[in-house]
Design a protein around this motif. Structure first.
Motif, short mmCIF file in Angstrom:
data_model
loop_
_atom_site.label_atom_id
_atom_site.label_comp_id
_atom_site.label_asym_id
_atom_site.label_seq_id
_atom_site.Cartn_x
_atom_site.Cartn_y
_atom_site.Cartn_z
N VAL A 78 -7.53 -7.11 4.21
CA VAL A 78 -8.13 -6.61 4.82
C VAL A 78 -9.57 -6.45 4.42
O VAL A 78 -10.87 -6.63 5.45
CB VAL A 78 -7.85 -4.80 5.31
N THR A 79 -10.18 -6.79 3.31
CA THR A 79 -11.05 -7.04 3.09
C THR A 79 -12.24 -8.24 3.80
O THR A 79 -13.08 -7.74 4.27
CB THR A 79 -11.58 -7.72 0.77
N TRP A 129 -18.79 -3.07 3.03
CA TRP A 129 -18.25 -2.51 2.28
C TRP A 129 -17.15 -1.37 2.61
O TRP A 129 -16.32 -1.22 2.63
CB TRP A 129 -19.27 -1.14 2.36
N THR A 130 -17.15 -1.76 4.42
CA THR A 130 -15.73 -1.27 4.57
C THR A 130 -14.48 -1.90 4.47
O THR A 130 -13.32 -1.52 4.11
CB THR A 130 -15.92 -1.14 6.65
N GLY A 131 -14.41 -3.47 4.30
CA GLY A 131 -13.46 -3.88 4.19
C GLY A 131 -13.50 -3.95 2.86
O GLY A 131 -12.25 -3.90 1.91
N ARG A 137 -9.51 -2.68 1.15
CA ARG A 137 -9.06 -3.37 0.32
C ARG A 137 -8.65 -2.14 -1.56
O ARG A 137 -7.29 -1.99 -1.95
CB ARG A 137 -9.80 -4.48 -1.21
N ALA A 138 -9.62 -1.20 -1.16
CA ALA A 138 -9.38 -0.48 -2.60
C ALA A 138 -8.44 0.47 -2.22
O ALA A 138 -7.53 1.21 -2.82
CB ALA A 138 -10.58 1.05 -2.52
N VAL A 144 -8.63 0.01 -10.36
CA VAL A 144 -10.43 0.88 -10.87
C VAL A 144 -11.14 0.15 -10.38
O VAL A 144 -12.29 0.98 -9.48
CB VAL A 144 -10.39 1.57 -12.15
N LEU A 145 -11.44 -1.03 -10.65
CA LEU A 145 -11.88 -2.18 -10.40
C LEU A 145 -12.62 -2.34 -8.86
O LEU A 145 -13.44 -2.22 -8.27
CB LEU A 145 -11.87 -3.61 -10.50
N ALA A 146 -10.85 -1.95 -8.12
CA ALA A 146 -11.56 -2.09 -6.83
C ALA A 146 -12.21 -1.06 -5.87
O ALA A 146 -13.25 -1.06 -5.15
CB ALA A 146 -9.90 -2.07 -6.05
N ILE A 147 -11.92 -0.15 -6.65
CA ILE A 147 -12.08 1.67 -6.29
C ILE A 147 -13.84 1.66 -6.90
O ILE A 147 -14.92 1.93 -5.52
CB ILE A 147 -11.66 2.26 -6.63
#
Length: 301
Positions: free
Chosen positions: A127-128, A135-137, A141-142, A190-193
């Motif tokens: 999805v990324t 930013w939407t990808g 992912r987040a 946390v890193l993904a968000i």
């Protein structure tokens, strides 16, 4: 406002503000109430609704079943109608009187379908790459990593506001019935968000949605579901690989790793342990699949 609209409006507000039902549940309960009111004589008010008994409900549900309603759908509709009539009895000053006692059809509980850890990660990565903007990808992912890493319902994840920032090792979640629970956050989540927030062009005030749609509003469930549907097609995954399957996978994988049912119940926000116990069947089914794939005698057949 007509009497009919007043009844439905007050029922809607009670579900949304007093019971804190999800938007999906509110829509379903509203639709069930509207169908019952259409079946009753014109001019029906709270007093007439409060007088609805098991016999009337049984007859109405028989008509609904004749329309092809499944056992599961009939059970949900009956539950909604009993709640509606119970509310009517409160409005009519009969708060001590229970809703009609009528047992719904038996519904066999299905076993939730989990996906593997690799499939969960692959979905998040796909999805990324598939996002309409960087930013939407990163956002999609987040969201997926949060669902899988913390076992959230998609509605719980998308209801989060930026007031939860900065993210730490745990997160306070408000689930069904306004019940709160604390879930742990993996560093990868946390890193993904944080990576998504770095790319997001929208303000991040405490009252702003954490996950935004393309036009800046709160991200809708349908957008995430469509992104996952596209990704699973590319990856060749089963149609059962949905955003909600990530929650099932979270539970199944923790149980397989030795988590106890009570702890899992708390993490998932289940009101009843029986809702959590279904994952013991999932884990058993997974072990059977492993046995069939790995046992030499099975491979020879």
């Amino acid at each position: 406002m007509t009497l009919l609209h007043d009844l439905l409006a007050r029922w809607h507000d009670h579900q949304l503000h007093d019971l804190r039902h999800s938007p999906h549940t509110v829509r379903a309960y509203q639709a069930a109430a509207r169908r019952l009111l259409d079946h009753l004589p014109a001019g029906t008010g709270w007093t007439e609704l409060a007088a609805c008994d098991a016999q009337l409900l049984r007859g109405f549900m028989a008509l609904r079943r004749a329309d092809g309603l499944s056992n599961a759908s009939a059970a949900r509709e009956l539950s909604a109608l009993k709640a509606f009539i119970g509310f009517a009895r409160q409005q009519a000053g009969l708060a001590g009187t229970a809703a009609p006692r009528l047992r719904g059809p038996r519904v066999k509980k299905g076993i939730p379908r989990a996906i593997t850890p690799d499939e969960a990660v692959n979905l998040a990565e796909m999805v990324t790459r598939d996002g309409t903007a960087e930013w939407t990808g990163a956002r999609d992912r987040a969201v997926l990593l949060l669902l899988y890493g913390a076992g959230l319902r998609i509605a719980e994840a998308l209801s989060l506001d930026c007031s939860v920032l900065p993210l730490r090792e745990t997160l306070l979640i408000t689930g069904k019935g306004a019940k709160q629970r604390i879930v742990p956050l993996l560093p990868a989540v946390v890193l993904a968000i944080d990576a998504y927030l770095e790319l997001s062009p929208w303000p991040k005030g405490a009252a702003d949605p954490l996950f935004r749609g393309a036009k800046g509003g709160r991200l809708a469930q349908g957008i995430v579901q469509k992104a996952v549907a596209r990704a699973r097609t590319v990856l060749g995954l089963s149609p059962s690989a949905t955003p909600h399957a990530l929650r099932h996978s979270f539970a199944t994988h923790l149980l397989a790793a030795g988590a106890d049912l009570r702890s899992l119940q708390e993490l998932l926000g289940h009101a009843s342990l029986s809702s959590t116990q279904v994952y013991t069947k999932v884990d058993g089914a997974t072990l059977l699949d492993v046995y069939r794939d790995a046992h030499p005698r099975e491979r020879d057949h």
